[in-house]
Design a protein around this motif. Structure first.
Motif, mmCIF file in Angstrom:
data_model
loop_
_atom_site.group_PDB
_atom_site.id
_atom_site.type_symbol
_atom_site.label_atom_id
_atom_site.label_comp_id
_atom_site.label_asym_id
_atom_site.label_seq_id
_atom_site.Cartn_x
_atom_site.Cartn_y
_atom_site.Cartn_z
ATOM 1 N N MET A 1 0.858 -1.229 -0.068
ATOM 2 C CA MET A 1 -0.011 0.032 -0.161
ATOM 3 C C MET A 1 0.897 1.151 -0.120
ATOM 4 O O MET A 1 0.496 2.090 -0.611
ATOM 5 N N ALA A 2 1.890 1.283 0.707
ATOM 6 C CA ALA A 2 2.855 2.269 0.642
ATOM 7 C C ALA A 2 3.338 2.366 -0.669
ATOM 8 O O ALA A 2 3.545 3.876 -1.088
ATOM 9 N N ASN A 3 3.612 1.740 -1.290
ATOM 10 C CA ASN A 3 4.227 1.796 -2.880
ATOM 11 C C ASN A 3 3.135 2.391 -3.686
ATOM 12 O O ASN A 3 3.392 3.128 -4.401
ATOM 13 N N LEU A 4 1.811 2.059 -3.521
ATOM 14 C CA LEU A 4 0.863 2.643 -4.059
ATOM 15 C C LEU A 4 0.735 4.083 -3.775
ATOM 16 O O LEU A 4 0.468 4.901 -5.006
ATOM 17 N N ILE A 5 0.689 4.512 -2.469
ATOM 18 C CA ILE A 5 0.832 5.928 -2.126
ATOM 19 C C ILE A 5 1.987 6.673 -2.784
ATOM 20 O O ILE A 5 1.817 7.863 -3.148
ATOM 21 N N ASP A 6 3.010 6.116 -2.506
ATOM 22 C CA ASP A 6 4.417 6.513 -3.193
ATOM 23 C C ASP A 6 4.121 7.076 -4.764
ATOM 24 O O ASP A 6 4.593 7.987 -5.384
ATOM 25 N N ASN A 7 3.534 5.906 -5.352
ATOM 26 C CA ASN A 7 3.255 6.102 -6.884
ATOM 27 C C ASN A 7 2.067 7.348 -7.189
ATOM 28 O O ASN A 7 2.655 8.236 -8.011
ATOM 29 N N TYR A 8 1.133 7.310 -6.289
ATOM 30 C CA TYR A 8 0.330 8.608 -6.479
ATOM 31 C C TYR A 8 0.854 9.738 -6.172
ATOM 32 O O TYR A 8 0.769 10.827 -6.929
ATOM 33 N N GLU A 9 1.683 9.856 -5.109
ATOM 34 C CA GLU A 9 2.620 11.186 -4.952
ATOM 35 C C GLU A 9 3.389 11.506 -6.129
ATOM 36 O O GLU A 9 3.332 12.806 -6.338
ATOM 37 N N GLN A 10 3.993 10.535 -6.682
ATOM 38 C CA GLN A 10 4.823 11.049 -7.791
ATOM 39 C C GLN A 10 4.123 11.587 -8.796
ATOM 40 O O GLN A 10 4.331 12.615 -9.404
ATOM 41 N N GLN A 11 3.017 10.781 -8.987
ATOM 42 C CA GLN A 11 1.965 11.396 -10.258
ATOM 43 C C GLN A 11 1.335 12.832 -9.992
ATOM 44 O O GLN A 11 1.432 13.759 -10.781
ATOM 45 N N TYR A 12 1.141 13.079 -8.551
ATOM 46 C CA TYR A 12 0.633 14.201 -8.253
ATOM 47 C C TYR A 12 1.521 15.300 -8.466
ATOM 48 O O TYR A 12 1.352 16.505 -8.743
ATOM 49 N N ALA A 13 3.020 15.132 -7.782
ATOM 50 C CA ALA A 13 3.764 15.956 -8.024
ATOM 51 C C ALA A 13 4.172 16.268 -9.320
ATOM 52 O O ALA A 13 4.336 17.410 -9.709
ATOM 53 N N VAL A 14 4.253 15.525 -10.552
ATOM 54 C CA VAL A 14 4.198 15.811 -11.996
ATOM 55 C C VAL A 14 3.193 16.464 -12.316
ATOM 56 O O VAL A 14 3.403 17.704 -13.066
ATOM 57 N N LEU A 15 2.055 16.326 -12.041
ATOM 58 C CA LEU A 15 0.930 17.156 -12.306
ATOM 59 C C LEU A 15 0.879 18.599 -11.844
ATOM 60 O O LEU A 15 0.820 19.427 -12.674
ATOM 61 N N THR A 16 1.141 18.874 -10.657
ATOM 62 C CA THR A 16 1.126 20.004 -9.976
ATOM 63 C C THR A 16 2.435 20.951 -10.679
ATOM 64 O O THR A 16 2.387 21.922 -10.820
ATOM 65 N N ALA A 17 3.422 20.200 -10.860
ATOM 66 C CA ALA A 17 4.756 20.921 -11.404
ATOM 67 C C ALA A 17 4.280 21.295 -13.172
ATOM 68 O O ALA A 17 4.426 22.574 -13.469
ATOM 69 N N ASP A 18 3.553 20.540 -13.804
ATOM 70 C CA ASP A 18 3.116 20.806 -14.948
ATOM 71 C C ASP A 18 1.950 22.012 -14.820
ATOM 72 O O ASP A 18 1.918 22.907 -15.825
ATOM 73 N N ILE A 19 0.923 21.830 -13.990
ATOM 74 C CA ILE A 19 0.024 22.840 -13.748
ATOM 75 C C ILE A 19 0.709 24.112 -13.391
ATOM 76 O O ILE A 19 0.415 25.296 -14.260
ATOM 77 N N THR A 20 1.820 24.361 -12.599
ATOM 78 C CA THR A 20 2.030 25.405 -12.353
ATOM 79 C C THR A 20 2.938 26.120 -13.427
ATOM 80 O O THR A 20 3.194 27.272 -13.733
ATOM 81 N N ALA A 21 3.952 25.068 -14.275
ATOM 82 C CA ALA A 21 4.374 26.024 -15.249
ATOM 83 C C ALA A 21 3.624 26.537 -16.480
ATOM 84 O O ALA A 21 3.763 27.253 -16.998
ATOM 85 N N LYS A 22 2.342 25.699 -16.422
ATOM 86 C CA LYS A 22 1.326 26.491 -17.482
ATOM 87 C C LYS A 22 0.609 27.502 -17.138
ATOM 88 O O LYS A 22 0.404 28.321 -17.979
ATOM 89 N N ILE A 23 0.347 27.592 -15.692
ATOM 90 C CA ILE A 23 -0.151 28.791 -15.143
ATOM 91 C C ILE A 23 0.758 29.757 -15.613
ATOM 92 O O ILE A 23 0.587 31.164 -15.825
ATOM 93 N N CYS A 24 2.073 29.857 -15.323
ATOM 94 C CA CYS A 24 2.770 30.615 -15.734
ATOM 95 C C CYS A 24 2.801 31.134 -17.225
ATOM 96 O O CYS A 24 3.333 32.290 -17.463
ATOM 97 N N ARG A 25 2.823 30.216 -17.948
ATOM 98 C CA ARG A 25 2.795 30.545 -19.340
ATOM 99 C C ARG A 25 1.578 31.101 -19.995
ATOM 100 O O ARG A 25 1.608 31.551 -21.275
ATOM 101 N N ILE A 26 0.443 30.863 -19.200
ATOM 102 C CA ILE A 26 -0.742 31.400 -19.842
ATOM 103 C C ILE A 26 -0.904 32.824 -20.259
ATOM 104 O O ILE A 26 -1.278 33.267 -21.414
ATOM 105 N N ARG A 27 -0.465 33.827 -19.300
ATOM 106 C CA ARG A 27 -0.358 35.198 -19.624
ATOM 107 C C ARG A 27 0.782 35.429 -20.808
ATOM 108 O O ARG A 27 0.488 36.739 -21.515
ATOM 109 N N LEU A 28 1.584 34.544 -21.281
ATOM 110 C CA LEU A 28 2.579 34.863 -22.259
ATOM 111 C C LEU A 28 2.279 34.284 -23.711
ATOM 112 O O LEU A 28 2.841 34.554 -24.676
#
Length: 218
Positions: A1-28
């Protein structure tokens, strides 16, 4: 179960990083590209929310200190996603405003804050990546040990099979030897019987000769 949560956290980290980058680019971006970014961020925020819900379901089934630690992480993730959603909504509003009326100092502060979060997210991705690499290395080591054990078992099986083959050959040789010995004993008995019969015949013949000799003299 811990490995599953680690996998979810990695997916979440990748998603939030991509979201943050795209928010910065929207105005450009231009109008058409901006709409694409907005649609992508909308979809990714929904995916991030679903990931958090799945993670929370997994955490509820845990016990002890691990559960408390993960619950605190969930609260942090929720707060982070809420901030990203607010920034995304603000970026969409800015898209509809005249860029000359935008407060440049506020924009610079937001960009700097987003940059810091990008670094934090990048560090978290690196940590999760190292954790996954360590886990993968352990899996490879376990697989290598398992392969060696299977090889040893295979060699032992072949050794046992060869030993069984030699035992069967030895048993067959013993059987043949026993039959040969039995045959030799039988032939020896036969020869003794023949010799006894010959001796008995000779005795009878001698007795007859002596008898006829005595009878003829009389």
């Amino acid at each position: 179960m811990a490995n599953l949560i680690d996998n979810y956290e990695q997916q979440y980290a990748v998603l939030t990083a991509d979201i943050t980058a795209k928010i910065c680019r929207i105005r450009l971006q231009g109008a058409s590209e901006r709409r694409v970014y907005v649609q992508d961020v909308d979809r990714q925020i929904e995916e991030a929310q679903e990931l958090l819900e799945q993670m929370e379901l997994e955490v509820r089934e845990m016990n002890g200190k691990t559960r408390d630690r993960l619950k605190a992480q969930m609260e942090s993730h929720r707060a982070e996603l809420k901030r990203l959603t607010q920034e995304f909504q603000a970026s969409k509003k800015l898209d509809n405003m005249n860029e000359t009326n935008v407060d440049e100092s506020w924009d610079n502060n937001v960009t700097e804050d987003q940059r810091k979060r990008l670094l934090d997210v990048s560090d978290r991705i690196d940590r999760n990546g190292r954790t996954l690499q360590n886990g993968y290395r352990m899996v490879l080591e376990t697989e290598e040990i398992g392969t060696e054990v299977l090889k040893d078992l295979h060699d032992q099986r072949e050794t046992i099979q060869r030993s069984r083959g030699r035992l069967r050959e030895t048993d067959a040789d013993l059987g043949r030897g026993s039959r040969i010995l039995t045959g030799m004993i039988m032939r020896g008995l036969q020869q003794r019987l023949i010799l006894a019969a010959v001796a008995l015949t000779l005795i009878i013949v001698v007795c007859l000769v002596i008898y006829y000799s005595v009878t003829s003299k009389s």
